[in-house]
Motif scaffolding. Structure first.
Motif, PDB file in Angstrom:
ATOM      1  N   LYS C 131       0.928  16.440  -1.293  1.00  0.00           N
ATOM      2  CA  LYS C 131       1.544  15.593  -0.257  1.00  0.00           C
ATOM      3  C   LYS C 131       1.116  14.147  -0.443  1.00  0.00           C
ATOM      4  O   LYS C 131       1.923  13.228  -0.333  1.00  0.00           O
ATOM      5  N   ASN C 132      -0.157  13.957  -0.727  1.00  0.00           N
ATOM      6  CA  ASN C 132      -0.672  12.596  -0.853  1.00  0.00           C
ATOM      7  C   ASN C 132      -0.027  11.875  -2.023  1.00  0.00           C
ATOM      8  O   ASN C 132       0.393  10.715  -1.911  1.00  0.00           O
ATOM      9  N   ILE C 133       0.120  12.577  -3.160  1.00  0.00           N
ATOM     10  CA  ILE C 133       0.700  11.948  -4.353  1.00  0.00           C
ATOM     11  C   ILE C 133       2.126  11.503  -4.077  1.00  0.00           C
ATOM     12  O   ILE C 133       2.572  10.460  -4.552  1.00  0.00           O
ATOM     13  N   ASN C 134       2.848  12.271  -3.299  1.00  0.00           N
ATOM     14  CA  ASN C 134       4.276  11.991  -3.095  1.00  0.00           C
ATOM     15  C   ASN C 134       4.592  11.230  -1.825  1.00  0.00           C
ATOM     16  O   ASN C 134       5.754  10.998  -1.519  1.00  0.00           O
ATOM     17  N   HIS C 135       3.571  10.832  -1.078  1.00  0.00           N
ATOM     18  CA  HIS C 135       3.858  10.339   0.276  1.00  0.00           C
ATOM     19  C   HIS C 135       4.549   8.972   0.322  1.00  0.00           C
ATOM     20  O   HIS C 135       5.504   8.790   1.058  1.00  0.00           O
ATOM     21  N   PHE C 136       4.023   8.016  -0.435  1.00  0.00           N
ATOM     22  CA  PHE C 136       4.552   6.656  -0.296  1.00  0.00           C
ATOM     23  C   PHE C 136       5.717   6.433  -1.252  1.00  0.00           C
ATOM     24  O   PHE C 136       5.636   6.763  -2.427  1.00  0.00           O
TER      25      PHE C 136
END
Lengths: 99, 550, 161
Positions: C131-136
């Motif tokens: 999730k973090n890798i794809n969030h922004f």
């Protein structure tokens, strides 16, 4: 913080969800009232209490439990100025006093 | 002022959403406090004595009225009806609930605001001269540079886990109102002999346990190479700053340990590479940002009314004009400073009602703009001189017209032990009592410009090292105790205050300060302000008076 | 302890060889800087500590296939600088893997500093990492990788107008 003092101690923390000041009361409950706080004179009992306060379940309810010195035999209260302020609220805003 | 495009807006909204998910993981127990704490700090959420404290970023101290209205609403909706303006131009709320903090970030995002990187070991809010863009004789509006640095530093993937916090300040004027010499990086924008804009870079200033005045590390850096230069500095710091001891982890320690020459050499080595790696902004982007800070459409042929106001004014209005109003670079306009230091009040606090009133006033009479100073006051930067009387009356109605800006009762004070879990002593009550001692305005004017700065612990958020009179609260065997230092200054003549001697109890410190002021009045040359008198006289005459009987 | 690529999918682990052991050359192997500098061994990669200096091995880095960088604690952000330097200055084009104490919420920062895989401990929250890798959607500065920075996207948008 006078960790090595022999004063009777209570355990305090901040509630996780709203940051409220709380004290460890009987039956492992966290109360906003200092009057409910378990006061411990014995170092062994204190360690047991602090360990349970730092257990996983508690750490999902509160943050940074610590032992604090208390004063007054019949009607204990927090000993340090810092803990008095945590209990009662900022001295410069008596209108926002906690108790 | 800068206004977000879809990229800026999306980033802030996505950051708020990310934090909402992180809070949910914390509340469910999926994240421990140890792992959550740095994440919550990256969004400016501290756990303080009474509750969580949220520090909202006010980039380079500039606000629109819409934003200030929202800050006022947040104080009511989520807090206890007030906010506190800080020495780094931000605002703090003291009674925040963790479970509501994602909602606050959403509300802030709706008005192009956030709490990104206002705490933690990251690059913090970039601060500027609070009179940027309106004071005469400025080489350039420093807020353009600040906005460029803000975007570059936001969620910078390489510099989000630094050895310690990193603070940058920028000034575009010769007079330094941003205390750049006391920052990790201080930037002075000026024009070289050919009239070209250049940056002088100071590195390694700071307050706290080991105060330093930052030395000049790079002179005349072309403004087009600022970001690649900053990358070089931050990379050297990230790689070689100390991580073994939090009290020795700021860049000032590295600069001091290496010496300026060696530090500069290492930066230049790294900069030789970074400057050719495409890190600097294309000129079109610089111009795009610059355009947001163009002069507002000032009215021309306005009457210059200051002289008239001085003749027919009431004494109260005259007193306020004298303290609060400065000449503006646009003819017919004035810069108005709003004192948040009522006599006996809490320095820097403003109620919801006061914030709404200032926002409405700014919308009507200051081209919709407000500034936050480094001294916990606010500014209306674009007031027509013909409107000054109306502005004053509106401020009087809200208790915001104390005519003491820059005078002895305009005290800077950190929140101290009343609020802050790092504090050793209370600071606000000392400020209140000093303020009351010197309440009489005639006496204040007689004393002249005097900056008293109070910190409740060695971290120095009250900037006590840079006070003409600095007061540091300490804990002496469980009692609050106060050390006094003299001769500090955050302006372009930057100096660190010198400790006067043994400290004072809470009961005696205000008398001690009064004694210091009396000594100054007795020994000053005609027209000599306090700071210069201290520098001329040294500490001996003050020590003699203060410690006469011991 | 599984290894994950940037999409969060499982990928092959590498063998982290001690300074003394004999290598079998059957597995992807990484060794410490000290061992790498002391003997020339074919087909080994590097495991770098956070304080590693790259100049002593500069000549070799462009040709390596595997480099790992260790996080001693998640608060120590020196691996991010090493990642960026390896990509932008030393020409490393292989698989750059994060080892050690990094946390899921550092995923995007790692990718943007050139990391292409992660070795995670048992119990590591892989879902949170993905999730973090794809969030922004975008970032102001994109030091490494294919996504354009916001600055670049603004320029492209301006050019089209």
């Amino acid at each position: 913080m006078a960790k090595t003092s022999s004063a009777p101690k209570a355990i305090t923390a901040n509630r996780l969800q709203d940051g409220e000041v709380v004290y460890l009361a009987a039956n492992g409950v966290w109360s906003t009232l200092f009057a409910d706080a378990v006061i411990v004179a014995d170092a062994g009992n204190l360690k047991a209490l602090l360990d349970s306060a730092s257990s996983r379940a508690n750490l999902n309810e509160v943050v940074d439990p610590v032992a604090i010195d208390t004063a007054g035999h019949d009607f204990p209260s927090p000993a340090s100025l810092r803990e008095k302020i945590r209990l009662r609220g900022p001295t410069v805003r008596p209108d926002l006093a906690r108790i | 002022m800068y206004s977000y495009d879809t990229f800026d807006q999306t980033l802030v909204e996505q950051r708020a959403a990310e934090f909402r998910a992180q809070v949910a993981r914390r509340l469910s127990g999926d994240l421990t406090e140890e792992h959550f704490r740095p994440l919550r700090l990256l969004n400016g959420l501290y756990l303080q004595l009474h509750a969580y404290m949220l520090r909202v970023a006010i980039p380079y101290g500039t606000l629109s009225s819409r934003q200030l209205h929202m800050l006022a609403d947040i104080a009511t909706k989520y807090d206890r009806g007030y906010g506190h303006f800080t020495t780094r131009q931000n605002i703090q709320y003291n009674w925040i609930k963790l479970e509501e903090s994602p909602d606050i970030l959403d509300d802030l995002a709706a008005v192009e605001m956030h709490a990104i990187q206002t705490s933690g070991n990251v690059i913090r809010n970039v601060t500027a001269d609070h009179f940027a863009g309106v004071i005469p004789n400025e080489a350039d509006d420093p807020r353009i540079t600040c906005e460029i640095i803000r975007q570059w530093s936001t969620l910078h993937p390489e510099f989000s886990f630094l050895p310690r916090k990193f603070k940058i300040a920028v000034t575009g004027a010769a007079e330094d109102r941003a205390a750049i010499r006391f920052h990790d990086i201080g930037i002075r924008i000026r024009r070289d002999t050919a009239g070209v804009l250049v940056n002088d870079i100071y590195v390694g200033g700071g307050m706290g346990r080991t105060p330093f005045v930052g030395p000049l590390v790079r002179e005349s850096l072309p403004e087009s190479e600022l970001l690649s230069y900053l990358e070089a500095v931050l990379r050297v710091y990230n790689r070689y700053g100390r991580r073994d001891n939090i009290y020795k982890a700021r860049i000032k320690i590295l600069v001091d340990a290496l010496g300026v020459d060696e530090f500069s050499r290492q930066i230049e080595l790294e900069f030789a590479q970074t400057r050719v790696e495409g890190l600097d902004l294309p000129q079109e982007e610089v111009q795009r940002i610059r355009a947001f800070f163009a002069e507002p459409p000032y009215e021309t042929s306005l009457p210059s009314e200051l002289a008239k106001h001085h003749e027919v004014s009431t004494p109260a209005f005259h007193d306020w004009l004298r303290a609060s109003v400065l000449p503006h670079k646009a003819p017919g306009y004035a810069i108005v400073t709003i004192s948040l230091k009522p006599i006996g009040g809490i320095p820097g606090d403003a109620s919801t009602q006061q914030m709404h009133a200032i926002a409405s006033l700014a919308e009507r009479l200051s081209l919709d703009e407000i500034r936050v100073t480094h001294e916990q006051n606010l500014v209306l930067p674009h007031v027509r001189q013909i409107d000054l009387h109306e502005v004053w009356k509106a401020l009087v109605a809200e208790g915001l017209a104390t005519p003491n800006v820059g005078l002895v009762s305009d005290i800077i004070s950190c929140p101290g032990l009343d609020y802050c879990s790092l504090a050793n002593a209370r600071s606000i009550p000392i400020a209140q009592r000093i303020s009351e001692r010197f309440a009489e305005l005639k006496q204040q004017h007689d004393i002249g410009p005097l900056k008293i700065k109070i910190s409740g612990c060695i971290n120095g958020c009250g900037h006590h090292h840079a006070g003409h009179i600095g007061i540091l609260g300490v804990d002496r065997k469980g009692e609050e105790f106060y050390q006094i230092m003299l001769g500090g200054s955050g302006d372009e003549t930057a100096s660190i205050g010198e400790l006067l001697g043994p400290g004072f109890s809470s009961d005696t410190v205000v008398d001690a300060v009064a004694n210091v002021v009396k000594t100054y009045l007795d020994l000053r040359h005609p027209g000599e302000i306090f700071l210069y008198a201290v520098r001329r006289l040294g500490l001996v005459p003050f020590k003699e008076r203060l410690y006469a009987r011991s | 302890m599984p290894a994950l690529d940037q999409t969060g999918a499982v990928t092959a682990q590498w063998h982290v060889a001690s300074d003394e052991e004999d290598l079998d050359h059957l597995r992807s192997t990484i060794v410490t800087l000290a061992r790498f500098l002391s003997k020339s061994e074919p087909d080994v990669g590097l495991l770098l500590s956070p304080d590693a200096e790259l100049d002593p091995v500069a000549a070799h880095l462009g040709g390596l296939k595997h480099i790992g960088v260790t996080f001693s604690t998640f608060k120590d952000g020196r691996p991010f600088s090493l990642g960026r330097l390896l990509r932008s200055r030393y020409g490393f084009r292989g698989d750059l893997r994060a080892y050690g104490a990094f946390i899921p919420d550092q995923g995007a920062f790692l990718v943007r500093c050139g990391f292409t895989s992660f070795e995670v401990a048992d119990g590591f929250d892989v879902v949170a990492l993905r999730k973090n890798i794809n969030h922004f959607s975008n970032a102001y500065q994109q030091p490494h990788g294919t996504a354009a920075s916001i600055v670049g996207l603004r320029q492209a948008r301006g050019a089209r107008l």
